[in-house]
Design an enzyme around this catalytic site. Sequence first.
Site, PDB file in Angstrom:
ATOM      1  N   ASP A 135      -2.251  -3.171  -2.063  1.00 56.92           N
ATOM      2  CA  ASP A 135      -2.002  -2.125  -3.055  1.00 56.92           C
ATOM      3  C   ASP A 135      -2.050  -0.814  -2.279  1.00 56.92           C
ATOM      4  O   ASP A 135      -2.440  -0.783  -1.100  1.00 56.92           O
ATOM      5  CB  ASP A 135      -3.093  -2.163  -4.150  1.00 56.92           C
ATOM      6  CG  ASP A 135      -2.926  -1.059  -5.193  1.00 56.92           C
ATOM      7  OD1 ASP A 135      -1.772  -0.726  -5.534  1.00 56.92           O
ATOM      8  OD2 ASP A 135      -3.941  -0.504  -5.659  1.00 56.92           O
ATOM      9  N   SER A 136      -1.701   0.276  -2.956  1.00 61.90           N
ATOM     10  CA  SER A 136      -1.801   1.580  -2.300  1.00 61.90           C
ATOM     11  C   SER A 136      -3.253   1.983  -2.067  1.00 61.90           C
ATOM     12  O   SER A 136      -3.524   2.865  -1.256  1.00 61.90           O
ATOM     13  CB  SER A 136      -1.138   2.640  -3.185  1.00 61.90           C
ATOM     14  OG  SER A 136      -1.823   2.706  -4.426  1.00 61.90           O
ATOM     15  N   TYR A 165       1.404   5.837  -4.204  1.00 60.79           N
ATOM     16  CA  TYR A 165       2.800   5.397  -4.205  1.00 60.79           C
ATOM     17  C   TYR A 165       3.565   6.011  -5.388  1.00 60.79           C
ATOM     18  O   TYR A 165       4.781   6.229  -5.299  1.00 60.79           O
ATOM     19  CB  TYR A 165       2.882   3.870  -4.362  1.00 60.79           C
ATOM     20  CG  TYR A 165       2.532   3.028  -3.154  1.00 60.79           C
ATOM     21  CD1 TYR A 165       2.267   3.583  -1.896  1.00 60.79           C
ATOM     22  CD2 TYR A 165       2.464   1.625  -3.271  1.00 60.79           C
ATOM     23  CE1 TYR A 165       1.951   2.767  -0.807  1.00 60.79           C
ATOM     24  CE2 TYR A 165       2.160   0.816  -2.198  1.00 60.79           C
ATOM     25  CZ  TYR A 165       1.901   1.378  -0.962  1.00 60.79           C
ATOM     26  OH  TYR A 165       1.596   0.565   0.093  1.00 60.79           O
ATOM     27  N   GLY A 166       2.863   6.211  -6.497  1.00 58.78           N
ATOM     28  CA  GLY A 166       3.510   6.588  -7.762  1.00 58.78           C
ATOM     29  C   GLY A 166       4.489   7.749  -7.687  1.00 58.78           C
ATOM     30  O   GLY A 166       5.575   7.680  -8.264  1.00 58.78           O
ATOM     31  N   CYS A 190       0.238  -4.398  -7.032  1.00 58.30           N
ATOM     32  CA  CYS A 190       0.641  -3.019  -7.280  1.00 58.30           C
ATOM     33  C   CYS A 190       1.970  -3.052  -8.029  1.00 58.30           C
ATOM     34  O   CYS A 190       2.956  -3.603  -7.515  1.00 58.30           O
ATOM     35  CB  CYS A 190       0.820  -2.319  -5.937  1.00 58.30           C
ATOM     36  SG  CYS A 190       1.461  -0.647  -6.081  1.00 58.30           S
ATOM     37  N   ASN A 191       1.982  -2.507  -9.221  1.00 61.54           N
ATOM     38  CA  ASN A 191       3.228  -2.497  -9.989  1.00 61.54           C
ATOM     39  C   ASN A 191       4.298  -1.655  -9.311  1.00 61.54           C
ATOM     40  O   ASN A 191       5.485  -1.981  -9.353  1.00 61.54           O
ATOM     41  CB  ASN A 191       2.976  -1.934 -11.394  1.00 61.54           C
ATOM     42  CG  ASN A 191       2.158  -2.878 -12.236  1.00 61.54           C
ATOM     43  OD1 ASN A 191       0.941  -2.967 -12.073  1.00 61.54           O
ATOM     44  ND2 ASN A 191       2.807  -3.607 -13.119  1.00 61.54           N
ATOM     45  N   THR A 192       3.870  -0.550  -8.709  1.00 61.21           N
ATOM     46  CA  THR A 192       4.839   0.360  -8.099  1.00 61.21           C
ATOM     47  C   THR A 192       5.538  -0.322  -6.919  1.00 61.21           C
ATOM     48  O   THR A 192       6.773  -0.294  -6.813  1.00 61.21           O
ATOM     49  CB  THR A 192       4.137   1.646  -7.624  1.00 61.21           C
ATOM     50  OG1 THR A 192       3.318   2.142  -8.682  1.00 61.21           O
ATOM     51  CG2 THR A 192       5.134   2.695  -7.210  1.00 61.21           C
ATOM     52  N   GLU A 248      -9.218   6.510  -7.586  1.00 59.45           N
ATOM     53  CA  GLU A 248      -9.578   6.481  -6.156  1.00 59.45           C
ATOM     54  C   GLU A 248     -10.837   7.321  -5.880  1.00 59.45           C
ATOM     55  O   GLU A 248     -11.620   6.988  -5.002  1.00 59.45           O
ATOM     56  CB  GLU A 248      -8.419   6.998  -5.296  1.00 59.45           C
ATOM     57  CG  GLU A 248      -7.252   6.044  -5.162  1.00 59.45           C
ATOM     58  CD  GLU A 248      -7.512   4.845  -4.249  1.00 59.45           C
ATOM     59  OE1 GLU A 248      -8.095   5.013  -3.163  1.00 59.45           O
ATOM     60  OE2 GLU A 248      -7.130   3.727  -4.640  1.00 59.45           O
ATOM     61  N   CYS A 295      -0.334  -0.433 -14.195  1.00 58.20           N
ATOM     62  CA  CYS A 295      -0.728  -0.005 -12.845  1.00 58.20           C
ATOM     63  C   CYS A 295      -2.103  -0.602 -12.612  1.00 58.20           C
ATOM     64  O   CYS A 295      -2.981  -0.512 -13.489  1.00 58.20           O
ATOM     65  CB  CYS A 295      -0.788   1.519 -12.759  1.00 58.20           C
ATOM     66  SG  CYS A 295      -1.619   2.143 -11.266  1.00 58.20           S
ATOM     67  N   THR A 296      -2.287  -1.213 -11.450  1.00 55.56           N
ATOM     68  CA  THR A 296      -3.533  -1.955 -11.227  1.00 55.56           C
ATOM     69  C   THR A 296      -4.758  -1.042 -11.157  1.00 55.56           C
ATOM     70  O   THR A 296      -5.875  -1.485 -11.425  1.00 55.56           O
ATOM     71  CB  THR A 296      -3.420  -2.810  -9.956  1.00 55.56           C
ATOM     72  OG1 THR A 296      -3.006  -1.969  -8.861  1.00 55.56           O
ATOM     73  CG2 THR A 296      -2.406  -3.917 -10.143  1.00 55.56           C
ATOM     74  N   HIS A 297      -4.552   0.212 -10.827  1.00 56.17           N
ATOM     75  CA  HIS A 297      -5.692   1.139 -10.823  1.00 56.17           C
ATOM     76  C   HIS A 297      -6.278   1.322 -12.222  1.00 56.17           C
ATOM     77  O   HIS A 297      -7.466   1.589 -12.369  1.00 56.17           O
ATOM     78  CB  HIS A 297      -5.264   2.521 -10.303  1.00 56.17           C
ATOM     79  CG  HIS A 297      -5.207   2.628  -8.816  1.00 56.17           C
ATOM     80  ND1 HIS A 297      -4.170   2.121  -8.073  1.00 56.17           N
ATOM     81  CD2 HIS A 297      -6.064   3.199  -7.927  1.00 56.17           C
ATOM     82  CE1 HIS A 297      -4.386   2.375  -6.792  1.00 56.17           C
ATOM     83  NE2 HIS A 297      -5.528   3.030  -6.676  1.00 56.17           N
TER      84      HIS A 297
HETATM   85  N1  DGL Z   1      -1.891   0.633  -8.118  1.00 51.86           N
HETATM   86  C1  DGL Z   1      -0.524   0.997  -8.084  1.00 51.86           C
HETATM   87  C2  DGL Z   1       0.265   0.322  -9.204  1.00 51.86           C
HETATM   88  O1  DGL Z   1      -0.117  -0.722  -9.680  1.00 51.86           O
HETATM   89  C3  DGL Z   1      -0.070   2.408  -7.869  1.00 51.86           C
HETATM   90  C4  DGL Z   1      -0.977   3.558  -7.694  1.00 51.86           C
HETATM   91  C5  DGL Z   1      -0.343   4.651  -6.860  1.00 51.86           C
HETATM   92  O2  DGL Z   1      -0.468   4.572  -5.639  1.00 51.86           O
HETATM   93  O3  DGL Z   1       0.293   5.569  -7.415  1.00 51.86           O
HETATM   94  O4  DGL Z   1       1.301   0.795  -9.599  1.00 51.86           O
END
Ligand code: DGL
Length: 261
Positions: A14-15, A46-47, A77-79, A156, A188-190
């Site tokens: 993931d990011s 990443y977003g 990570c969805n992104t 984060e 988003c996994t976060h």
């Molecule tokens: N955790 C990531 C996701 O599932 C993205 C978070 C990011 O880096 O913007 O999309």
Amino acid sequence: MDDPTRPGVIGIFDSGIGGISIMGRIRAQLPNQPMIYLADQGNAPYGPQTLDQVRIHARDATRTLLGRGADVIVIACNTASAAALHELRDEFGDVPFIGMEPAVKPAAAGSEARKIGVLATEATFQGKLYANVVDRHATGVEVMAQACPGLADLVETGDVDRPRAIELVASFVEPLVAAGVDTLVLGCTHYAFVADLISTVAGPGVEIIDPADAIAKQVGRVLADRDLLGTKPTNDITYITTGDTVAFDRQLEWVATRLSR
Ligand code: DGL
């Protein structure tokens, strides 16, 4: 030579720390598998990046995990999944990839209001993957896409109990609830680390859909298909970051307290 009886190593990236929410569920279901977790914090978030940029990071992360012996790759990570899942499958022919897509299917199926909200990063909504998921699974259901800039960064920092976090979450969630959604997808996994807060802001009538268990099941199926299921519990878990390792160690302690709640 490969040992045919060795358990398959699950590589996850993931990011940042968001994918650890997925890893926790994978570990709960598959305690016999060694795992390597890569937090690509040197390239996060990443977003706000373009899908082309995220694709480059996802490819590098994949190479790192394969170089360390991963047998399957979970894009937690969805992104990164939106940006690169199909391309990575094409490029790394034999490697099984498990990616994330917003859980629109179960959300649409369970929504009585026929109105659901998806919380995700800006980049996730730009990808074809998202449009396809909505096309395939949301017939007769209105899907409201809500980008949440800054929310992954907030997770984060670990400062998720502060008023600033409540304000930020409310700014994304309240308009959806006011528009009548009865189901929210964590895209988003976060956001799993602020699921309680999202739920509090949304209120008791709104269901929160977190895809982590479904992803973990899918990882189990992929390993079983390849005869890679381990038979003995293992603590062989490695965490790596492309960012600041000292800060990452502190984040891992914080994550452990959140996951054990
Ligand atoms: N955790 C990531 C996701 O599932 C993205 C978070 C990011 O880096 O913007 O999309």
